[in-house]
Design a protein around this motif. Structure first.
Motif: not given
Length: 352
Positions: A86-92, A112-123, A151-154
């Protein structure tokens, strides 16, 4: 492997690998995959950094990137799960195609390059997660971030209250310059920020560091020392490799990280070196190339307290978790070990 699994894998292997990955998650959520539930025994029951595990076989990060299949995965026989990154912001992530099967090598290459929905959606999804087994989150940094340590801390601050452990992932080869954070000064600074956030959580969860297999013995020893000094709960060895040695498949020269069978020996050597360097003071999780119980057992005997797998599911289905857990039970019994703990590190010298 049962007939349903065999037929499902045959169908998935006829389509694009990333599309097949998405379909496998949907099949799990739709109840189309038979799931065995909890797999345990007095011999398999163990602990990892204070977490109680029904068995030491875990699902590695990357399969359920966005924490969308937790209910089904919690009944699939694994002893623990790791989702993300998970990253702070969603990214493709990176442009497609970015996932390649190397069937002849029983391997895969991804970028892949850390494609994910972002930390808020995952949380939000993790808030309603099953509580029947430990679930952790792989922490990542956005590609465009000016401060990746922040970013990691966030992500930990946002998602930490909803997981049992977190993993600092500085070893993915698919985000430019991310592996530079494995250098001593950068890594120490990064871990200090992450551990400061951990200390502020209502429940300070275990934090692991995931390292690359493409490190020298000196670098491995140095990282072990940094992890101990930072107060980490353990290390995951290893992520994917940039090596292409000995590959046969047509896609062998694709850019990205290689996972699967060819990684087994390299990652197990790193694991054993790390076990030696840390002298058993940190729990280690062995990852890389596990496709059967013998290999999972070899990782434990090389120094791992638990293991994780992912790529082998591409070729053997999700039922591999149960088969490995039952196989481990038999191997431990054969060699007279009453528990997983008793076997840890007993074969480390074979890999040094």
């Amino acid at each position: 492997m049962n007939l349903i699994e065999r037929a499902g894998l045959a169908a998935l292997h006829r389509i694009d690998p990333e599309a097949a990955h998405g379909l496998s998650l949907r099949a799990l959520n739709a109840g189309l995959v038979p799931l065995p539930g909890l797999v345990t025994s007095p011999r398999l029951d163990c602990t990892l950094a204070g977490m109680a595990l029904a068995n030491p076989v875990g699902l590695a990060a990357g399969f359920d990137k966005n924490a969308t299949a937790l209910a089904a995965l919690s009944r699939s026989g694994f002893g623990f799960l790791e989702v993300g990154a998970a990253t702070p912001l969603p990214q493709p992530g990176n442009p497609k195609p970015r996932l390649f099967r190397l069937t002849e090598d029983r391997a895969a290459i991804n970028r892949f390059g850390f494609n994910n929905d972002g930390m808020q959606a995952i949380a939000a999804r993790l808030q309603s997660r099953p509580r029947s087994l430990p679930i952790g989150l792989n922490l990542g940094a956005n590609k465009t971030s000016a401060d990746r340590a922040a970013d990691f801390a966030q992500v930990l601050a946002t998602c930490g209250p909803h997981v049992d452990f977190a993993t600092v992932n500085v070893s993915s080869p698919n985000t430019e310059k991310l592996r530079d954070l494995q250098g001593p000064a950068a890594l120490s600074a990064l871990l200090a920020r992450v551990m400061e956030v951990r200390a502020g959580l209502a429940i300070p969860i275990p934090v692991f560091l995931k390292i690359a297999p493409d490190l020298s013995p000196d670098e491995i020893a140095e990282i072990g020392g940094i992890a101990l000094a930072a107060g980490l709960s353990g290390i995951i060895a290893t992520n994917t490799t940039l090596s292409r040695e000995g590959l046969k498949s047509a896609a062998r020269d694709e850019m990205g990280g290689l996972s699967g069978a060819p990684l087994f020996e390299k990652s197990t050597r790193v694991l054993a070196q790390l076990s030696l360097a840390t002298a058993g003071r940190l729990p280690l999780i062995g990852v890389g190339g596990i496709s059967n119980a013998d290999q999972a057992y070899a990782k434990i005997r090389a120094g791992a307290s638990a293991v994780q797998l992912y790529t082998a599911m591409v070729y053997q289905g999700i039922g591999i978790a149960v088969r490995i857990a039952h196989g481990l039970e038999a191997l431990l019994a054969r060699d007279g070990f009453a528990s997983v703990h008793d076997a840890i590190g007993t074969g480390r010298a074979d890999w040094l």
